[in-house]
Design a protein around this motif. Structure first.
Motif, short mmCIF file in Angstrom:
data_model
loop_
_atom_site.label_atom_id
_atom_site.label_comp_id
_atom_site.label_asym_id
_atom_site.label_seq_id
_atom_site.Cartn_x
_atom_site.Cartn_y
_atom_site.Cartn_z
N ARG A 297 88.68 -9.03 -44.58
CA ARG A 297 89.16 -7.68 -44.87
C ARG A 297 87.98 -6.78 -45.18
N PHE A 298 87.73 -5.81 -44.30
CA PHE A 298 86.70 -4.79 -44.50
C PHE A 298 87.42 -3.49 -44.84
N GLY A 299 87.58 -3.19 -46.11
CA GLY A 299 88.29 -1.97 -46.50
C GLY A 299 89.72 -2.02 -46.03
N ASN A 300 90.12 -1.11 -45.14
CA ASN A 300 91.49 -1.10 -44.63
C ASN A 300 91.59 -1.73 -43.24
N LYS A 301 90.53 -2.39 -42.79
CA LYS A 301 90.51 -3.01 -41.46
C LYS A 301 90.36 -4.52 -41.59
N ASP A 302 91.15 -5.27 -40.85
CA ASP A 302 91.05 -6.72 -40.84
C ASP A 302 90.40 -7.18 -39.54
N VAL A 303 89.51 -8.17 -39.64
CA VAL A 303 88.89 -8.77 -38.47
C VAL A 303 89.31 -10.24 -38.46
N SER A 304 89.98 -10.66 -37.37
CA SER A 304 90.43 -12.05 -37.25
C SER A 304 89.72 -12.71 -36.08
N VAL A 305 89.17 -13.90 -36.34
CA VAL A 305 88.48 -14.66 -35.30
C VAL A 305 88.90 -16.11 -35.36
N GLU A 306 88.71 -16.80 -34.24
CA GLU A 306 88.92 -18.24 -34.18
C GLU A 306 87.56 -18.90 -33.96
N VAL A 307 87.27 -19.92 -34.73
CA VAL A 307 86.00 -20.63 -34.63
C VAL A 307 85.99 -21.46 -33.36
N VAL A 308 84.96 -21.26 -32.52
CA VAL A 308 84.82 -22.01 -31.28
C VAL A 308 83.83 -23.16 -31.47
N THR A 309 82.66 -22.83 -32.02
CA THR A 309 81.65 -23.86 -32.28
C THR A 309 81.04 -23.64 -33.66
N VAL A 310 80.46 -24.71 -34.18
CA VAL A 310 79.75 -24.64 -35.47
C VAL A 310 78.34 -25.16 -35.22
N GLN A 311 77.35 -24.29 -35.41
CA GLN A 311 75.95 -24.66 -35.20
C GLN A 311 75.13 -24.16 -36.39
N GLU A 312 74.16 -24.97 -36.81
CA GLU A 312 73.32 -24.60 -37.96
C GLU A 312 72.44 -23.39 -37.66
N THR A 313 71.87 -23.35 -36.46
CA THR A 313 71.02 -22.22 -36.06
C THR A 313 71.40 -21.80 -34.65
N ILE A 314 71.25 -20.51 -34.38
CA ILE A 314 71.58 -20.00 -33.04
C ILE A 314 70.85 -18.68 -32.86
N ARG A 315 70.52 -18.38 -31.61
CA ARG A 315 69.85 -17.11 -31.32
C ARG A 315 70.83 -15.96 -31.45
N LYS A 316 70.29 -14.79 -31.78
CA LYS A 316 71.11 -13.61 -32.01
C LYS A 316 72.02 -13.30 -30.82
N GLU A 317 71.48 -13.41 -29.61
CA GLU A 317 72.25 -13.08 -28.41
C GLU A 317 73.42 -14.04 -28.19
N GLU A 318 73.30 -15.27 -28.69
CA GLU A 318 74.33 -16.29 -28.46
C GLU A 318 75.31 -16.40 -29.61
N ALA A 319 75.11 -15.65 -30.69
CA ALA A 319 75.95 -15.77 -31.88
C ALA A 319 77.41 -15.44 -31.60
N LYS A 320 77.68 -14.52 -30.70
CA LYS A 320 79.06 -14.14 -30.39
C LYS A 320 79.84 -15.26 -29.70
N GLU A 321 79.13 -16.27 -29.20
CA GLU A 321 79.80 -17.40 -28.55
C GLU A 321 80.37 -18.38 -29.57
N MET A 322 80.03 -18.21 -30.85
CA MET A 322 80.51 -19.12 -31.89
C MET A 322 81.97 -18.85 -32.27
N PHE A 323 82.49 -17.69 -31.88
CA PHE A 323 83.87 -17.33 -32.25
C PHE A 323 84.48 -16.47 -31.16
N LYS A 324 85.82 -16.35 -31.21
CA LYS A 324 86.49 -15.40 -30.32
C LYS A 324 87.47 -14.58 -31.15
N TYR A 325 87.54 -13.30 -30.84
CA TYR A 325 88.43 -12.40 -31.57
C TYR A 325 89.87 -12.67 -31.22
N LEU A 326 90.76 -12.50 -32.22
CA LEU A 326 92.19 -12.71 -31.99
C LEU A 326 92.92 -11.39 -31.93
#
Length: 79
Positions: A50-79
Motif C-alpha cells: 500500500r503506497f498511500g491510496n494506491k495498492d501494488v499487487s505482484v506475484e513472485v516469479v523467481t527468488v534470487q539473491e542478486t540480480i542486475r537492474k535491467e533484469e529485476a522486473k523479471e522477478m515478479f509479474k503485476y496482477l
C-alpha cells in the motif's frame, strides 16, 4: 529469502530500511495477510504493498539473491 530483502532486490522498494518500515507499519501483505519483514518469500507468493491510496499487487516469479537492474522486473509479474 526475507520479504524486506526481496522487495529491495526486485526494486519494488528502493531501500531495505524503507521496506522494513513498510512491513512494520502494516502496509505490506503476503498472500493477503499482514507480513513481517522476516517472512519468507517463495515463488508463487502474492505481495501487496500500500503506497498511500494506491495498492501494488505482484506475484513472485523467481527468488534470487542478486540480480542486475535491467533484469529485476523479471522477478515478479503485476496482477
Amino acid at each position: 529469502m526475507r520479504l524486506d530483502k526481496y522487495l529491495k532486490v526486485s526494486r519494488l522498494i528502493k531501500r531495505r530500511s524503507v521496506a522494513n518500515e513498510a512491513c512494520d507499519a502494516g502496509r505490506v501483505f503476503l498472500n493477503d495477510k499482514a507480513a513481517r519483514a522476516s517472512a519468507e518469500v517463495k515463488p508463487g507468493d502474492r505481495i501487496t504493498i500500500r503506497f498511500g491510496n494506491k495498492d501494488v499487487s505482484v506475484e513472485v516469479v523467481t527468488v534470487q539473491e542478486t540480480i542486475r537492474k535491467e533484469e529485476a522486473k523479471e522477478m515478479f509479474k503485476y496482477l
